[in-house]
Write a protein that holds these residues in place. Structure first.
Motif, short mmCIF file in Angstrom:
data_model
loop_
_atom_site.label_atom_id
_atom_site.label_comp_id
_atom_site.label_asym_id
_atom_site.label_seq_id
_atom_site.Cartn_x
_atom_site.Cartn_y
_atom_site.Cartn_z
N LYS A 239 0.85 -1.18 0.00
CA LYS A 239 0.00 0.00 0.00
C LYS A 239 0.89 1.23 0.00
CE LYS A 239 -3.86 2.20 2.30
NZ LYS A 239 -4.76 2.25 1.15
N ASP A 347 -13.12 -3.11 -15.73
CA ASP A 347 -12.03 -3.01 -14.74
C ASP A 347 -12.26 -4.01 -13.61
OD1 ASP A 347 -14.17 -1.89 -13.48
OD2 ASP A 347 -13.16 -0.06 -12.86
N GLY A 348 -12.72 -5.18 -13.98
CA GLY A 348 -13.00 -6.24 -12.99
C GLY A 348 -11.74 -6.78 -12.35
N PRO A 349 -11.93 -7.78 -11.48
CA PRO A 349 -10.80 -8.33 -10.73
C PRO A 349 -9.71 -8.93 -11.61
CG PRO A 349 -12.83 -9.59 -10.32
CD PRO A 349 -13.22 -8.36 -11.07
N ARG A 352 -6.76 -6.71 -11.69
CA ARG A 352 -6.26 -6.20 -10.41
C ARG A 352 -4.99 -6.90 -9.94
NH1 ARG A 352 -11.01 -3.41 -7.58
NH2 ARG A 352 -12.21 -2.97 -9.44
N LEU A 389 -5.98 0.15 -8.74
CA LEU A 389 -7.27 -0.52 -8.68
C LEU A 389 -7.48 -1.19 -7.31
CD1 LEU A 389 -7.36 -2.24 -12.19
CD2 LEU A 389 -9.01 -0.58 -11.36
N THR A 390 -6.39 -1.57 -6.70
CA THR A 390 -6.46 -2.22 -5.39
C THR A 390 -6.15 -1.24 -4.27
OG1 THR A 390 -5.33 -3.96 -6.61
CG2 THR A 390 -5.88 -4.43 -4.33
N PRO A 392 -6.30 2.57 -3.78
CA PRO A 392 -6.69 3.87 -4.37
C PRO A 392 -5.80 5.01 -3.91
CG PRO A 392 -8.54 2.82 -3.18
CD PRO A 392 -7.33 2.01 -2.89
N PRO A 397 -8.98 9.80 -7.23
CA PRO A 397 -10.13 8.92 -7.42
C PRO A 397 -10.49 8.74 -8.89
CG PRO A 397 -10.57 10.50 -5.68
CD PRO A 397 -9.25 10.87 -6.27
N GLY A 398 -10.67 7.48 -9.29
CA GLY A 398 -11.08 7.19 -10.67
C GLY A 398 -9.94 7.16 -11.66
#
Lengths: 528, 395
Positions: A239, A347-349, A352, A389-390, A392, A397-398
């Motif tokens: 992170k 933008d699914g898993p 990611r 994506l994981t 943020p 944002p976005g």
């Protein structure tokens, strides 16, 4: 004049681990980092406002759980998010996603080959067995094969027993792993290119070899270990980017009393009477210490900071032969929105985790062919991650950051490595062109692009020839041969000068193990 | 037969694993994926959205509500300000814990109580003499727990109000998807987190708005399995697992006082009489028999144990709640009641009840563990709870 128990050269993650371990043991420790930020190649930088790039290394591979626990890294902000998926988009519109969940993976693989889907679990078991063999090696200070020292003999004996315990089948497998190419080895198990190609690349990352080069199979195992580690598996994003790992280790080191200075480039190791007695900074300042610990690569340590005049010519020769040969580059992108792959939109898993541009074994080998003759691949292997994506926190944002590891980008291009700056943007274009085949609108969503060639990696991060692992992870450069036979136990021929970087056992990646093992060995040996 | 939560239409569509369980008479998702990891990490790194509607709720109203709740609770409720929530437990006359939960002060004379088990009988039984009404409102509200570091940003965005100023255990009303909702800064993950309370008929638009707007912040629908891992990392108890509700016990040995389950800190003895006061005072004076502790089970020892069997170490990917005996040598001195591998801390954690004298931080004991059908013991150390306590939880 200030006097320390230990001075660590380089604030990369291994140097910081060593510093923290020594400080925790009550030693007075100073870390000196040349750049303005800590972390070496494990660094997060906001190159473009609002977007935090993990500039060089981008995933945590095998950061040892015991290091995380002992140095209390979560308390200092370390959080690792595991990668749950490996995604392979294909130009023909098909795609393969391999998941943490075995059943889901099986369903995906069976679209390509029902046989491979079943074999996958058997392959997994074989790797677990091989992993059992290798795991203790990763935790061990390499014994010298010729040593008569009782504790080293015991280590060797135990290693021998492990091999013996494998039985004939296991021994055959181990031998194959250590001699075959990644492609050949996988051929013995699987038939579908969609499975073999993305698996084979683990054998070549950071080396100047192709998936059909003998010896590359072994590196598959290292990669696989991260995946089979189960509960404590550790492939993931940190992170805040990989720099967050370095910062957590640095904070831990400071907590235990270590002092850390940035923008403090070192000129030389001060050597008096064949012993290291401190360092001389580029600005001329001298700092004394009982031991000096180099976190930089073997080339830089011996040929740069020590100097050939203090070394046996034979060792100089061996260090020169230690293969650095950078073969990869890095492209970091800031994106206006999440990319969407034609073969599996959204933008699914599936996007990611990590995304491999490695459609076939031939594609990968062709990429290597060009590199052999001094060109970067026009269609390179890409390992892409989109950590935002994981996590943020690394982009507004976005919006997203996309990290592309690019192989091959040989350090020695035919015009000569110093000509990389002229080629840098063309190299970046190649990467975007490659991506465009899978994400048609990629150009429209790029807000910023950072391109790093092996030359840049050397200039900016001090990685000799741009080698991301401080020397190739090929069999002849591992374990008791890393960086050279006789000096694989973190010691050097210069007394009180130690090594703790990725150029020592067990090698590169954000593993922390070299720094950890080196510091513990120093404490065991005394004198620090 | 279990009820559907007001969010069921949405959660059922997303629950590709078909893994459900019963929670207070409702269907509740264990995990949306077959693997719990993504949901766990959403709680710790972005935001997890958990349907907590089954939470048992009672609305207590009337001029005597404060006095009534103070008499029932081990801590003072009459001092609780409007817009604040408090974590609390309730005991019987003998000082044995009946349940634990939260009390929120909605208004001057209105409170909302949440419990782990249905406790209406008890609330009713003790109502005599107080001018209050008690009404179960479980089914009337949908509750969403939005937990994780980006939860504050998401809620601020969807409500158009800066909720980052809402203090820990604070409560406020807000508008979300053009509906009135209550937002409390509470949760069961030990992280930054909020709970959103909405009337059941408005539940779906609230879910939809959170999921749509939350996308940019990494929102992930999460189930009870992920919650269980986080609550153990946070050191929170689970009724029925880490302790038992006194009126539901068959023998006294199964009952616990607040002091014995680590909730002694909330007992306020010196005040107006409350249920269990005398018993708790006496226990405080004589000392408790048992204590609840956090355990760090040695990973090195576990690894070595597996190695002896020629196996790589393996752990369940879920939290466990099958109790394991604890020993000091041959003497059994307690039991670990639930535990988990902490993916964040890389430590093997457990909550345990131990005899007096074994509860000091640093005490080494042994825990039973089974490898290849064989029983072994490995060392465990008593450590501070919470195991994981990020600053953002309270800040």
């Amino acid at each position: 004049m200030a006097h320390y128990d230990a001075i660590i050269i380089g604030g990369g993650h291994n140097g910081l681990v060593s510093a923290a371990v020594l400080a925790k043991a009550g030693r007075k420790v100073l870390v000196l980092e040349r750049r303005h930020v800590l972390g070496g190649a494990a660094v997060t930088e906001e190159i473009y406002p609002g977007f935090k790039y993990s500039v060089c290394s981008y995933v945590v591979s095998l950061l040892r759980p015991e290091i995380i626990r002992e140095l209390q890294l979560p308390r200092f902000g370390l959080e690792i998010l595991p990668l749950d998926c490996s995604f392979l988009p294909l130009p023909d519109g098909r795609s393969l996603a391999r998941w943490g969940d075995a059943e889901r993976t099986r369903a995906e693989v069976s679209k390509f080959s029902a046989r491979d889907a079943e074999r996958a679990s058997q392959f997994g078991h074989a790797m677990v067995r091989m992993g059992q063999l290798v795991r203790p090696i990763l935790k061990m200070v390499p014994p010298s094969p010729g040593s008569m020292n009782p504790s080293q003999l015991l280590d060797l004996l135990q290693l021998g027993r492990r091999f013996q315990g494998l039985g004939p089948e296991g021994l055959a497998l181990a031998t194959k792993m250590m001699t075959m190419s990644a492609a050949d080895f996988l051929d013995e198990w699987f038939e579908s290119e969609a499975l073999k190609a993305p698996m084979s690349v683990s054998g070549i990352i950071g080396t100047f070899q192709g998936v059909r080069s003998p010896g590359t199979a072994y590196v598959l195992l290292h990669h696989y270990m991260g995946e089979i580690d189960g509960a404590y598996r550790s492939w993931g994003f940190a992170k805040g980017g990989t720099g967050a790992i370095s910062n957590a280790i640095a904070d831990s080191a400071r907590h235990f009393g270590a002092e850390i200075r940035t923008e403090a480039p070192i000129g030389r190791v001060r050597i008096e009477g064949g012993k290291a007695t401190g360092v001389i900074l580029e600005n001329g300042d001298e700092i004394a210490a009982n031991v000096v610990v180099s976190g930089v690569d073997p080339h830089r340590t011996f040929l740069g900071l020590v100097g050939e005049e203090h070394l046996d010519p034979d060792l100089v020769k061996r260090i020169r032969r230690f293969k650095m040969r950078g073969s990869s580059g890095k492209v970091n992108l800031a994106l206006d929105r999440a990319p969407s792959f034609t073969c599996r939109p959204g933008d699914g898993p599936h996007i990611r985790g990590d995304i491999a541009i490695a459609p076939s074994i031939d594609y990968l080998e062709r990429a290597y062919d060009q590199a052999k003759y001094g060109e970067f691949s026009t269609r390179p292997y890409l390992n892409v991650v989109i950590p935002s994506l994981t996590d943020p926190s690394v982009a507004p944002p976005g919006k997203h950051v996309m990290s592309c590891f690019v192989q091959y980008a040989p350090y020695r291009i035919k015009e000569g490595p110093e000509h990389w700056p002229e080629k840098r943007e063309a190299f970046g274009d190649t990467v975007v062109d490659t991506l465009e085949e899978y994400i048609p609108d990629i150009r429209d969503i790029i807000l910023h692009r950072q391109v790093l060639s092996p030359w840049d990696l050397e200039q900016e991060f001090g990685l000799t020839e741009g080698n991301i692992f401080h020397g190739e992870l090929s069999l002849e450069q591992l374990f008791f041969l890393r960086p050279t036979a006789d000096w694989s136990r973190y010691r050097t021929p210069v007394r009180h000068l130690w090594m703790c970087g990725s150029g020592t056992h067990p090698g590169g990646g954000i593993m922390g193990a070299p720094g950890w093992l080196a510091a513990r060995e120093m404490l065991r040996a005394g004198g620090v | 037969m279990s009820r559907h939560s007001p969010f069921h239409e949405r959660t059922a569509a997303l629950c590709t694993s078909y893994r459900w369980k019963e929670w207070a008479g409702y269907h509740a998702v264990c995990s949306y994926d077959t693997s719990v990891e993504r949901e766990y990490f959403a709680f710790r790194h972005a935001a997890g959205l958990l349907d907590a509607s089954p939470l048992i709720k009672y609305d207590v109203r009337g001029p005597d509500a404060a006095a009534y709740l103070s008499r029932l609770s081990v801590r003072r409720i009459d001092k609780l300000a409007v817009g604040r929530v408090v974590y609390c437990c309730w005991v019987d006359d003998r000082g044995h814990v009946i349940d634990d939960g939260t009390i929120a002060r909605l208004d001057e004379d209105a409170y909302r109580v949440t419990t782990g088990e249905p406790e209406l009988w008890w609330l009713e039984q003790n109502r005599r003499g107080y001018d209050v009404s008690v009404e179960e409102t479980t089914h009337r509200y949908g509750v969403l727990a939005l937990q994780g570091p980006s939860s504050g940003a998401i809620l601020s965005a969807v409500t158009g109000t800066d909720l980052t100023g809402l203090r820990y255990f604070g409560l406020t009303s807000a508008r979300l998807a053009d509906r009135d909702v209550l937002v409390s800064r509470t949760g069961y993950t030990g992280d930054l987190g909020y709970e959103v309370w909405v009337e059941a008929e408005h539940a779906l638009p609230v879910w939809d708005t959170l999921m749509t707007e939350g996308r940019a912040y990494g929102i992930v629908p999460a189930g009870l399995d992920a919650l269980d891992v986080t609550r153990i990392e946070a050191g929170y108890l689970l009724l029925g697992i880490d302790y038992k509700s006194a009126p539901r016990c068959l023998i006294d040995a199964q009952k616990s006082s607040p002091y014995e389950i680590g909730l002694g800190w909330m007992v306020q003895l010196d005040r107006e009489p409350f249920i269990g006061q005398a018993a708790l005072r006496a226990e405080k004076e004589r000392g408790s028999e048992w204590a609840l502790v956090g355990l760090d089970v040695s990973w090195t020892a576990l690894e070595a144990l597996y190695e002896r069997h020629g196996l790589p170490p393996s752990l369940a990917t879920h939290a466990w709640r099958t109790a394991a005996p604890l020993y000091d040598g041959k003497r059994q001195i307690g039991q670990a009641t639930s535990g988990t591998w902490s993916p964040t801390l890389k430590r093997n954690l457990a909550l345990a009840t131990v005899r007096r004298g074994y509860d000091r931080v640093g005490t080494r004991i042994e825990i039973e563990t089974t490898v290849e059908y064989r029983r072994h013991t490995i060392p465990a150390t008593v450590v501070d709870r919470p195991f994981f306590d990020p600053e953002r939880r309270r800040s």
